[in-house]
Design a protein around this motif. Structure first.
Motif, PDB file in Angstrom:
ATOM      1  N   TYR A  40       1.222  -0.820   0.203  1.00 33.07           N
ATOM      2  CA  TYR A  40      -0.442  -0.127  -0.341  1.00 33.07           C
ATOM      3  C   TYR A  40       1.252   1.188  -0.251  1.00 33.07           C
ATOM      4  O   TYR A  40       0.654   2.645  -0.763  1.00 33.07           O
ATOM      5  CB  TYR A  40      -1.005  -0.257   1.241  1.00 33.07           C
ATOM      6  N   SER A  44       1.148   4.312  -2.863  1.00 33.49           N
ATOM      7  CA  SER A  44       0.604   4.824  -3.236  1.00 33.49           C
ATOM      8  C   SER A  44       2.483   6.386  -3.806  1.00 33.49           C
ATOM      9  O   SER A  44       2.082   7.479  -3.401  1.00 33.49           O
ATOM     10  CB  SER A  44       0.432   5.292  -1.336  1.00 33.49           C
ATOM     11  N   SER A 255      -7.041   3.010  -7.174  1.00 33.22           N
ATOM     12  CA  SER A 255      -7.408   3.471  -5.347  1.00 33.22           C
ATOM     13  C   SER A 255      -8.079   2.668  -5.141  1.00 33.22           C
ATOM     14  O   SER A 255      -7.532   2.163  -3.934  1.00 33.22           O
ATOM     15  CB  SER A 255      -8.279   4.807  -5.948  1.00 33.22           C
ATOM     16  N   ASP A 256      -8.705   2.235  -6.284  1.00 32.23           N
ATOM     17  CA  ASP A 256      -9.895   0.733  -5.248  1.00 32.23           C
ATOM     18  C   ASP A 256      -8.969  -0.565  -4.539  1.00 32.23           C
ATOM     19  O   ASP A 256      -9.033  -1.353  -3.823  1.00 32.23           O
ATOM     20  CB  ASP A 256     -10.493   0.217  -6.544  1.00 32.23           C
ATOM     21  N   GLN A 259      -7.315   0.944  -1.694  1.00 32.09           N
ATOM     22  CA  GLN A 259      -8.667   0.198  -0.398  1.00 32.09           C
ATOM     23  C   GLN A 259      -8.344  -0.983  -0.431  1.00 32.09           C
ATOM     24  O   GLN A 259      -8.112  -0.904   1.237  1.00 32.09           O
ATOM     25  CB  GLN A 259      -9.648   1.407  -0.899  1.00 32.09           C
ATOM     26  N   GLN A 260      -7.836  -1.570  -0.665  1.00 30.88           N
ATOM     27  CA  GLN A 260      -8.532  -3.267  -0.459  1.00 30.88           C
ATOM     28  C   GLN A 260      -7.456  -3.803   0.087  1.00 30.88           C
ATOM     29  O   GLN A 260      -7.193  -4.675   0.751  1.00 30.88           O
ATOM     30  CB  GLN A 260      -8.335  -4.076  -2.031  1.00 30.88           C
ATOM     31  N   GLN A 262      -5.151  -1.943   1.971  1.00 29.57           N
ATOM     32  CA  GLN A 262      -5.984  -1.356   3.693  1.00 29.57           C
ATOM     33  C   GLN A 262      -6.909  -3.077   4.377  1.00 29.57           C
ATOM     34  O   GLN A 262      -6.516  -2.699   5.687  1.00 29.57           O
ATOM     35  CB  GLN A 262      -6.083  -0.132   3.273  1.00 29.57           C
ATOM     36  N   ASN A 733     -16.679  -4.286   2.202  1.00 27.40           N
ATOM     37  CA  ASN A 733     -15.775  -3.049   2.251  1.00 27.40           C
ATOM     38  C   ASN A 733     -15.702  -3.520   0.844  1.00 27.40           C
ATOM     39  O   ASN A 733     -14.341  -2.261   0.036  1.00 27.40           O
ATOM     40  CB  ASN A 733     -14.356  -4.059   3.108  1.00 27.40           C
ATOM     41  N   SER A 736     -18.142  -1.054  -4.742  1.00 28.46           N
ATOM     42  CA  SER A 736     -17.635   0.007  -5.568  1.00 28.46           C
ATOM     43  C   SER A 736     -18.327  -0.342  -7.014  1.00 28.46           C
ATOM     44  O   SER A 736     -18.931  -0.755  -7.360  1.00 28.46           O
ATOM     45  CB  SER A 736     -16.178  -0.148  -5.869  1.00 28.46           C
TER      46      SER A 736
END
Length: 785
Positions: A40, A44, A255-256, A259-260, A262, A733, A736
């Motif tokens: 991640y 990023s 971005s997805d 998020q996954q 995390q 979670n 999307s």
């Protein structure tokens, strides 16, 4: 070394098997945390660096045509730092040796040569110097093994042109190149090309004009304010509506993914660290119980409660260190391997993966918190235990006959089964915690299998029930429905259905969504919409159908009115009722009946979309005939979409399934092995007595094995409930606009989970068998209960 340190060393050596089991579970939790968070952080950092170095915009829009004289007014919008105006269009390509249809997006290069290096990363070759030279996105070039100097043919605005590859590039705008309307990429059938501005303007008669805009904003600017003013400026130029990065396809996918990562880090890290704390608590509680009188003697000889608390805390600390260091190494190894997969999939010019000092300290802190959580209760009891009470033997527990020990039930059980039952019910908390730990392992296994089953279900529903066409065709502009008759005459065409698609913006109060409204033919069979029971329904003539996720995000219920702003043509504003919702797993969409959509637009019977069923033997002839028609902008192949879908998710899903299965099996082994060792320690005198009374090794072994097997069998039902809850948590979670995973579990997942748990139980039995068979009967009988 003082006496307590020597005692700690001996205890660590004596309990090395249990310590190894707990440390393994802890190491797995640390490894999952380090692997997920390191990737991640890596993605990023790489994303932010690539975006900044190559000036990825903050606001984007496409329009029909606007004069370049409008650019100073756009640049004067408060908050705008840089304006990048260009020409962008769809084209069809022909690559030597490749028979399938290829679609591309051609983008004009900046007119100022010094801006090229600031917008595109040149992987190889050079920037174009001639009008027929182009740059290719790396993913497309690799799919066709294209290099500098190679040639391909493109149909640009109805005219075929020969193009020569000048270089291979990467762009922050197309980290994830995907064809409009698709959900997953197809690198072989869709590419991005960059051409000099002059030849592209000449092909589309766009001299002094642009139809694509990207804005970079100042640090303090709000994209919403800029979008509002930009839309007002471009309202008369066919603007389809400006949007921020959150609607830019490539950035949204990345971005997805972040998020996954995390989500998975929180889920798996929390599960494994919690199990490690649970095992440590059980081991320390048993140790303190067996050393109760020794603690009293040590306190009587002058050792303070704090010293003894530090002693037993040191036991927990040693386990934390034993798990944290291997966990860091394993996490770094898995993280670097996963980073290489990301580097192949997401086209970054570099991937800055590193194990940051902050992450190392986080992992060590989690290990210490796990040890502290597991040891806190036991250490506190040791600290508070008075010497006189500790030296007194612990009063025997008061047993009473439970409901499960009723004579009617015991009548059906033999002596060995009765002994196993009484052992379990007379230690209810310990039995319950062991059942929960094993059930947690079973739940993780169910969750790992759920991912693969859910993906297969998504494929079957989306590409088997809803999208039943073989080819999906998009036209460059709407045409009368007569073009369906033309398509029907082509070789291999078995059926044709025509639809109409227009860009729209849907609003309900302050909520809005920008996308496409698709008009479907009544009673269509090739492109259908499905209700919540996966049954096909006809598109409504007096309202809209929305995917359930979209209706929920707009806070709409059936019967509510939604404002529809058409972003094309006369730009009508309509208020239409929500007639129903449809169940789709890929993307979000809005539907209506085709003739009703044309009526709302005030147009004749027009269409710009077609779905075709074909005879597979004539696929090549049909694609060749379609390539000869300039009006066709792009062609999507359903088989290719399925292959891309599987290829995109399969590697990640299989890797995830393998890792989760191995880790869940380790949890099961750790819990069962610790339960076996504790049971053996607690019942050593009892088992030795049975041997002395004439029971054989096999009979004594069967008592312990029966108890462990009973715990595992009792854990299967809670494991199913835990697995279902974990699956539901992932579904919630991972929702999307790109895709939603259905909550789907299968009997095969439950069966495989139970089989692995029972196999782990068998492995644990093997591990304790040697210790049980080698028990010193005299020493065991001397031991005090």
């Amino acid at each position: 070394m003082n006496a307590l340190q020597l005692k700690l060393g001996r205890e660590l050596a004596q309990m090395k098997g249990q310590i190894a089991a707990i440390a393994t579970v802890l190491a797995i939790g640390i490894a999952m945390w380090v692997m997920s968070i390191s990737n991640y952080q890596s993605l990023s950092r790489t994303q932010a660096r690539f975006y900044a170095e190559y000036d990825f915009g903050h606001v984007f829009t496409q329009l029909t045509r606007a004069p370049q004289t409008l650019l100073p007014a756009i640049a004067a919008i408060p908050g705008v730092a840089r304006v990048h105006a260009r020409i962008s269009a769809e084209a069809r390509l022909q690559v030597d040796g490749y028979a399938d249809s290829v679609t591309a997006r051609i983008v004009s290069l900046p007119m100022q040569s010094q801006d090229l290096a600031g917008r595109l990363f040149l992987r190889s070759g050079a920037f174009p110097q001639q009008d027929d030279e182009v740059l290719l996105i790396e993913a497309f070039a690799d799919a066709h093994d294209l290099r500098r100097g190679d040639q391909l043919y493109a149909v640009i605005n109805g005219r075929q042109q020969r193009l020569q590859v000048a270089g291979i590039v990467l762009s922050p705008e197309f980290i994830y190149p995907i064809r409009p309307g698709d959900v997953f990429p197809d690198f072989a059938r869709y590419g991005v090309l960059w051409m000099r501005h002059e030849p592209l303007a000449r092909a589309f008669d766009m001299f002094g004009a642009f139809n694509d805009l990207s804005l970079s904003l100042q640090r303090e600017a709000r994209s919403e304010d800029v979008i509002e003013q930009l839309d007002r400026l471009l309202d008369n130029y066919g603007n389809v509506g400006a949007h921020g990065r959150e609607l830019q396809v490539s950035d949204r996918f990345l971005s997805d993914e972040l998020q996954q990562l995390q989500v998975m880090a929180r889920l798996f890290g929390g599960i494994f660290l919690g199990v490690a704390a649970f095992l440590l608590n059980i081991v320390l509680a048993r140790m303190l119980q067996s050393q109760r009188e020794l603690i009293g003697l040590l306190k009587a000889f002058g050792y303070r409660g704090l010293e003894l608390a530090r002693h037993y805390g040191g036991f927990a600390l040693a386990i934390a260190v034993a798990g944290a260091l291997p966990g860091l190494l394993l996490g770094a190894w898995m993280g670097s391997g996963l980073a290489r997969l990301y580097a192949e999939f997401y086209r970054f010019p570099y991937l800055d993966w590193q194990l940051s000092p902050g992450l190392i300290w986080q992992a060590l802190l989690f290990a210490l918190l796990t040890a502290a959580t597991g040891a806190a209760a036991a250490v506190y009891r040791c600290y508070r235990l008075p010497p006189a009470e500790a030296m007194r033997p612990e009063p025997p527990p008061r047993y009473h006959r439970s409901v499960l020990e009723s004579p009617r039930l015991l009548h059906w059980l033999d002596l060995r089964a009765r002994m196993i039952l009484r052992t379990l019910v007379r230690r209810p908390w310990r039995s319950a915690l062991s059942v929960f730990g094993i059930g947690l392992a079973a739940g993780i296994l169910i969750m790992s299998r759920f991912q693969a089953a859910a993906v297969e279900h998504m494929v079957n529903v989306q590409f088997g029930l809803a999208q039943r066409d073989d080819l999906s065709i998009i036209l460059s502009h709407p045409r009368t429905l007569r073009f369906a008759e033309e398509l029907a005459t082509l070789p291999g065409v078995m059926a044709v259905e025509v639809g109409r698609t227009v860009p729209v913006k849907l609003r309900n109060g302050h909520r809005q969504w920008q996308g496409a409204l698709t008009g479907l033919p009544a009673s269509g069979q090739l492109r259908r919409v499905l209700n919540n029971e996966l049954q096909p329904i006809n598109p409504p003539e007096h309202g809209l159908l929305l995917t359930g996720f979209l209706a929920a995000s707009l806070a709409l219920r059936v019967g509510d009115e939604v404002e529809v702003e058409v972003l094309d043509g006369a730009r009508q504003r309509l208020r239409l009722p929500l007639a129903g919702t449809v169940d789709e797993y890929l993307g979000v969409s809005a539907y209506s009946e085709r003739n009703a959509l044309n009526r709302w637009l005030g147009e004749d019977a027009l269409g710009n979309r077609a779905w075709v069923a074909l005879a597979e033997a004539q696929r090549g002839d049909l694609l060749e005939a379609l390539r000869a028609r300039p009006v066709i902008a792009s062609i999507s192949d359903r088989q290719a979409m399925v292959s891309s879908f599987r290829r995109t998710l399969a590697e990640g899903i299989l890797t995830f399934t393998l890792i989760a299965s191995l880790m869940a099996a380790s949890v099961a082994i750790g819990v069962v092995y610790n339960a076996a060792r504790i049971t053996l320690a607690e019942r050593g005198r009892e088992l030795a007595s049975l041997r002395v009374l004439g029971y054989t090794r096999q009979e004594v072994r069967a008592l312990l094995q029966g108890e462990l097997l009973s715990l595992s069998l009792l854990a299967l039902l809670p494991g199913i409930a835990i697995g279902y809850a974990l699956c539901a948590w992932i579904v919630f979670n991972f929702q999307s606009e790109l895709y939603r995973i259905p909550l789907l579990t299968t009997p095969a997942a439950y069966g495989l989970s139970g089989l692995i748990v029972l196999s782990a139980t068998a492995a644990s039995m093997v591990l304790v068998r040697r210790r049980l068979d080698g028990m010193d009967l005299i020493e065991a009988l001397k031991a005090r209960d």
